[in-house]
Design an enzyme around this catalytic site. Sequence first.
Site, PDB file in Angstrom:
ATOM      1  N   THR A 125      -4.512   2.476  -9.396  1.00 52.86           N
ATOM      2  CA  THR A 125      -5.365   1.332  -9.173  1.00 52.86           C
ATOM      3  C   THR A 125      -6.489   2.026  -9.459  1.00 52.86           C
ATOM      4  O   THR A 125      -6.570   3.364  -9.189  1.00 52.86           O
ATOM      5  CB  THR A 125      -5.661   0.987  -7.856  1.00 52.86           C
ATOM      6  OG1 THR A 125      -6.861   0.083  -6.875  1.00 52.86           O
ATOM      7  CG2 THR A 125      -5.320   1.925  -6.973  1.00 52.86           C
ATOM      8  N   ASP A 126      -8.184   1.558  -9.188  1.00 54.92           N
ATOM      9  CA  ASP A 126      -9.140   2.305  -9.853  1.00 54.92           C
ATOM     10  C   ASP A 126      -9.830   3.102  -7.647  1.00 54.92           C
ATOM     11  O   ASP A 126     -10.749   3.840  -8.006  1.00 54.92           O
ATOM     12  CB  ASP A 126     -10.528   0.771  -9.542  1.00 54.92           C
ATOM     13  CG  ASP A 126     -10.412  -0.214  -9.532  1.00 54.92           C
ATOM     14  OD1 ASP A 126     -10.011  -0.303  -8.500  1.00 54.92           O
ATOM     15  OD2 ASP A 126     -11.408  -0.988  -9.344  1.00 54.92           O
ATOM     16  N   GLU A 127      -9.110   1.730  -7.111  1.00 57.55           N
ATOM     17  CA  GLU A 127      -9.182   2.509  -5.694  1.00 57.55           C
ATOM     18  C   GLU A 127      -9.328   4.109  -5.355  1.00 57.55           C
ATOM     19  O   GLU A 127      -9.677   4.346  -4.312  1.00 57.55           O
ATOM     20  CB  GLU A 127      -8.981   2.022  -4.516  1.00 57.55           C
ATOM     21  CG  GLU A 127      -9.703   0.690  -4.187  1.00 57.55           C
ATOM     22  CD  GLU A 127      -8.245  -0.191  -3.312  1.00 57.55           C
ATOM     23  OE1 GLU A 127      -8.324   0.352  -2.259  1.00 57.55           O
ATOM     24  OE2 GLU A 127      -8.840  -1.413  -3.474  1.00 57.55           O
ATOM     25  N   LYS A 178      -1.979   5.467  -2.401  1.00 57.80           N
ATOM     26  CA  LYS A 178      -1.893   5.359  -4.227  1.00 57.80           C
ATOM     27  C   LYS A 178      -2.222   6.661  -5.088  1.00 57.80           C
ATOM     28  O   LYS A 178      -1.636   6.629  -5.462  1.00 57.80           O
ATOM     29  CB  LYS A 178      -3.173   4.145  -4.465  1.00 57.80           C
ATOM     30  CG  LYS A 178      -2.182   2.625  -4.643  1.00 57.80           C
ATOM     31  CD  LYS A 178      -0.871   2.497  -5.262  1.00 57.80           C
ATOM     32  CE  LYS A 178      -0.956   2.513  -5.923  1.00 57.80           C
ATOM     33  NZ  LYS A 178       0.620   2.285  -7.392  1.00 57.80           N
ATOM     34  N   TYR A 205      -4.373   2.519   2.486  1.00 61.94           N
ATOM     35  CA  TYR A 205      -3.861   2.300   0.999  1.00 61.94           C
ATOM     36  C   TYR A 205      -4.257   3.032  -0.672  1.00 61.94           C
ATOM     37  O   TYR A 205      -3.029   3.656  -0.787  1.00 61.94           O
ATOM     38  CB  TYR A 205      -4.186   0.614   1.058  1.00 61.94           C
ATOM     39  CG  TYR A 205      -4.024   0.414  -0.986  1.00 61.94           C
ATOM     40  CD1 TYR A 205      -2.976   0.606  -1.407  1.00 61.94           C
ATOM     41  CD2 TYR A 205      -4.830   0.023  -1.541  1.00 61.94           C
ATOM     42  CE1 TYR A 205      -2.562   0.346  -2.509  1.00 61.94           C
ATOM     43  CE2 TYR A 205      -4.705  -0.118  -2.801  1.00 61.94           C
ATOM     44  CZ  TYR A 205      -3.582  -0.355  -3.366  1.00 61.94           C
ATOM     45  OH  TYR A 205      -3.211  -0.727  -4.567  1.00 61.94           O
TER      46      TYR A 205
HETATM   47  P1  NAD Z   1       1.716  -7.106  -4.237  1.00 61.57           P
HETATM   48  O1  NAD Z   1       2.261  -6.974  -2.696  1.00 61.57           O
HETATM   49  O2  NAD Z   1       1.889  -8.315  -4.050  1.00 61.57           O
HETATM   50  O3  NAD Z   1       3.633  -7.052  -4.649  1.00 61.57           O
HETATM   51  C1  NAD Z   1       3.916  -6.053  -4.209  1.00 61.57           C
HETATM   52  C2  NAD Z   1       5.328  -5.792  -4.530  1.00 61.57           C
HETATM   53  O4  NAD Z   1       6.471  -4.796  -4.728  1.00 61.57           O
HETATM   54  C3  NAD Z   1       6.205  -7.289  -3.269  1.00 61.57           C
HETATM   55  O5  NAD Z   1       6.903  -7.962  -4.358  1.00 61.57           O
HETATM   56  C4  NAD Z   1       7.395  -6.830  -3.007  1.00 61.57           C
HETATM   57  O6  NAD Z   1       8.247  -7.184  -1.924  1.00 61.57           O
HETATM   58  C5  NAD Z   1       7.161  -5.123  -3.734  1.00 61.57           C
HETATM   59  N1  NAD Z   1       7.371  -3.573  -3.039  1.00 61.57           N
HETATM   60  C6  NAD Z   1       7.444  -3.514  -1.793  1.00 61.57           C
HETATM   61  N2  NAD Z   1       7.462  -2.196  -1.162  1.00 61.57           N
HETATM   62  C7  NAD Z   1       8.896  -2.397  -1.609  1.00 61.57           C
HETATM   63  C8  NAD Z   1       9.698  -1.071  -2.234  1.00 61.57           C
HETATM   64  N3  NAD Z   1       9.944  -0.257  -0.955  1.00 61.57           N
HETATM   65  N4  NAD Z   1      11.195  -1.056  -2.940  1.00 61.57           N
HETATM   66  C9  NAD Z   1      10.644  -2.307  -4.036  1.00 61.57           C
HETATM   67  N5  NAD Z   1       9.737  -3.042  -4.088  1.00 61.57           N
HETATM   68  C10 NAD Z   1       8.635  -3.068  -2.725  1.00 61.57           C
HETATM   69  O7  NAD Z   1       1.422  -6.097  -5.009  1.00 61.57           O
HETATM   70  P2  NAD Z   1       0.551  -6.877  -5.996  1.00 61.57           P
HETATM   71  O8  NAD Z   1      -0.245  -6.637  -6.279  1.00 61.57           O
HETATM   72  O9  NAD Z   1       1.015  -7.164  -7.339  1.00 61.57           O
HETATM   73  O10 NAD Z   1       0.081  -5.138  -7.219  1.00 61.57           O
HETATM   74  C11 NAD Z   1       1.187  -4.096  -7.704  1.00 61.57           C
HETATM   75  C12 NAD Z   1       0.726  -3.039  -8.800  1.00 61.57           C
HETATM   76  O11 NAD Z   1      -0.622  -3.164  -8.877  1.00 61.57           O
HETATM   77  C13 NAD Z   1       0.332  -1.934  -6.960  1.00 61.57           C
HETATM   78  O12 NAD Z   1       0.559  -0.584  -7.428  1.00 61.57           O
HETATM   79  C14 NAD Z   1      -0.932  -1.850  -6.453  1.00 61.57           C
HETATM   80  O13 NAD Z   1      -1.761  -1.272  -6.390  1.00 61.57           O
HETATM   81  C15 NAD Z   1      -1.272  -2.369  -8.202  1.00 61.57           C
HETATM   82  N6  NAD Z   1      -2.908  -2.564  -8.595  1.00 61.57           N
HETATM   83  C16 NAD Z   1      -2.973  -4.143  -7.763  1.00 61.57           C
HETATM   84  C17 NAD Z   1      -4.628  -4.278  -7.691  1.00 61.57           C
HETATM   85  C18 NAD Z   1      -4.771  -6.138  -7.685  1.00 61.57           C
HETATM   86  O14 NAD Z   1      -6.063  -6.533  -7.596  1.00 61.57           O
HETATM   87  N7  NAD Z   1      -3.751  -6.564  -7.039  1.00 61.57           N
HETATM   88  C19 NAD Z   1      -5.012  -3.955  -9.046  1.00 61.57           C
HETATM   89  C20 NAD Z   1      -4.917  -2.206  -9.398  1.00 61.57           C
HETATM   90  C21 NAD Z   1      -3.533  -2.336  -9.340  1.00 61.57           C
HETATM   91  O1  DAU Z   2      -9.054  -2.486  -6.475  1.00 65.04           O
HETATM   92  C1  DAU Z   2      -8.062  -2.744  -6.677  1.00 65.04           C
HETATM   93  C2  DAU Z   2      -7.848  -3.254  -5.378  1.00 65.04           C
HETATM   94  O2  DAU Z   2      -7.787  -4.439  -5.684  1.00 65.04           O
HETATM   95  C3  DAU Z   2      -6.200  -3.529  -5.699  1.00 65.04           C
HETATM   96  O3  DAU Z   2      -6.005  -1.731  -5.174  1.00 65.04           O
HETATM   97  C4  DAU Z   2      -5.715  -3.831  -3.926  1.00 65.04           C
HETATM   98  O4  DAU Z   2      -4.239  -3.573  -4.370  1.00 65.04           O
HETATM   99  C5  DAU Z   2      -6.080  -5.148  -4.279  1.00 65.04           C
HETATM  100  O5  DAU Z   2      -5.297  -5.722  -2.594  1.00 65.04           O
HETATM  101  C6  DAU Z   2      -7.787  -5.138  -4.151  1.00 65.04           C
HETATM  102  O6  DAU Z   2      -8.112  -4.251  -2.897  1.00 65.04           O
HETATM  103  P1  DAU Z   2      -9.141  -4.607  -2.179  1.00 65.04           P
HETATM  104  O7  DAU Z   2      -9.227  -4.392  -1.188  1.00 65.04           O
HETATM  105  O8  DAU Z   2     -10.142  -4.504  -3.053  1.00 65.04           O
HETATM  106  O9  DAU Z   2      -8.896  -6.741  -2.110  1.00 65.04           O
HETATM  107  P2  DAU Z   2      -9.221  -7.391  -1.236  1.00 65.04           P
HETATM  108  O10 DAU Z   2      -8.421  -8.837  -1.875  1.00 65.04           O
HETATM  109  O11 DAU Z   2      -8.715  -7.261   0.028  1.00 65.04           O
HETATM  110  O12 DAU Z   2     -10.336  -7.998  -0.595  1.00 65.04           O
HETATM  111  C7  DAU Z   2     -11.625  -7.950  -2.021  1.00 65.04           C
HETATM  112  C8  DAU Z   2     -13.111  -7.800  -1.102  1.00 65.04           C
HETATM  113  O13 DAU Z   2     -13.232  -9.349  -0.620  1.00 65.04           O
HETATM  114  C9  DAU Z   2     -12.862  -6.643  -0.524  1.00 65.04           C
HETATM  115  O14 DAU Z   2     -14.820  -6.475  -0.230  1.00 65.04           O
HETATM  116  C10 DAU Z   2     -12.974  -7.199   1.145  1.00 65.04           C
HETATM  117  C11 DAU Z   2     -13.168  -8.836   0.832  1.00 65.04           C
HETATM  118  N1  DAU Z   2     -12.931  -9.885   2.015  1.00 65.04           N
HETATM  119  C12 DAU Z   2     -11.436 -10.140   1.285  1.00 65.04           C
HETATM  120  C13 DAU Z   2     -10.898 -10.927   2.355  1.00 65.04           C
HETATM  121  C14 DAU Z   2      -9.239 -11.408   2.893  1.00 65.04           C
HETATM  122  C15 DAU Z   2     -12.876 -10.627   2.284  1.00 65.04           C
HETATM  123  O15 DAU Z   2     -14.557 -10.823   2.342  1.00 65.04           O
HETATM  124  N2  DAU Z   2     -12.952 -11.515   2.808  1.00 65.04           N
HETATM  125  C16 DAU Z   2     -11.363 -11.708   2.656  1.00 65.04           C
HETATM  126  O16 DAU Z   2     -10.879 -12.802   3.459  1.00 65.04           O
END
Ligand code: NAD
Ligand code: DAU
Length: 332
Positions: A121-123, A152, A148
Amino acid sequence: MSKLLVTGAAGFIGSNFVHYTLKNKPEHQITVLDALTYAGNKDSLKSVLDKITFVKGDITDSQLVDKLVSQNDIVVHFAAESHNDNSLIDQWPFINTNIIGTYTILQAIRKHNKRLHHISTDEVYGDLELDDPHKFTESTPYNPSSPYSSAKASSDMLVRAWVRSFGIQATISNCSNNYGPFQHIEKMIPRQITNLLTGERLKLYGAGQNVRDWIHVDDHNSAVHTILEKGKIGETYLIGANGEKSNLEVFNLILKLMGKDASWLDHVKDRQGHDMRYAIDSSKLRTELGWAPEYTNFETGLRDTIEWYKNNQWWWEPLKRQVEEKYRKQGQ
Ligand code: NAD
Ligand code: DAU
């Protein structure tokens, strides 16, 4: 043709990766390893279960991971605890899955000499000021803020160390915020869409000035395939689509697209340690590997996503009450 072991593919991005691969790269064979935590939903793969092998299991289970890695060519590692808000409440699952789980995969990769692509992630780079002219690049120093993102960042460091010390074949990508179908309704965009669909108001953290750099999940996954095909072993690639928007802008767009006015918006308690802004410079991926995103219009992508949640109530409705109950207790 490669045998792909995809971890975490019952989650948001991983399930979309499976659908994308079956549609666009049908030469690959797919095995999914997913523990089906609260965030995993096997129904996200329901329409393709006859085309893949699904293994329910934990990435910290070294025997299982060893066996599955030995049987495949490439591991695409999505599995993680992914929600910042949850990491502020209970840190252990983040340490266990994101760090120990990645370590477990690395050991199997090293033993069997297989290829790994680690999804991050960019975080890990921390956050930027709103007026900072710079964006994150591959050489920005790591500076994660939350449990988190620090877990990562730790997993990325382990991958880098295993490349350098043991010569494993691995690449890493760090992507910005994804949106699209099958995203858990705890996350910002699907939470707000499903709030309006259930007659609830939008819940904006603080003033909503925070900026996220949005990318459609299919663009993230096309970039992952580009890296699998052309990426240089040992390298990190940033994935982003120039989609910076403040949260308030995104909320206003959701209101507009769903035909509601500003009276449907509540400001709620801000997130502890809330990162202000993320912004990705994806020049390396674009110039060295020739990747470009397809979803260049956020409003169009968001409209499609709203339609998906409208048409797939069966997928998210059973979770809604419980998710909102949890947020209510947190004052959010
Ligand atoms: P998500 O929470 O939707 O899915 C995570 C999945 O991993 C789930 O299906 C869960 O059951 C599985 N999991 C969790 N713990 C596990 C374990 N111990 N063993 C096996 N499976 C397990 O997450 P996502 O949003 O799809 O993110 C996927 C990946 O992408 C993560 O590594 C996250 O850090 C990265 N990422 C997410 C975003 C975003 O915007 N969502 C952006 C950049 C990177
Ligand atoms: O940048 C990549 C990341 O993006 C991933 O690594 C994470 O897995 C993914 O969850 C996401 O993280 P954020 O914390 O940015 O996403 P989230 O959807 O939780 O929140 C996005 C923004 O919205 C953040 O500034 C918090 C705000 N927010 C979130 C929720 C759930 C609200 O204002 N209201 C809400 O109800």
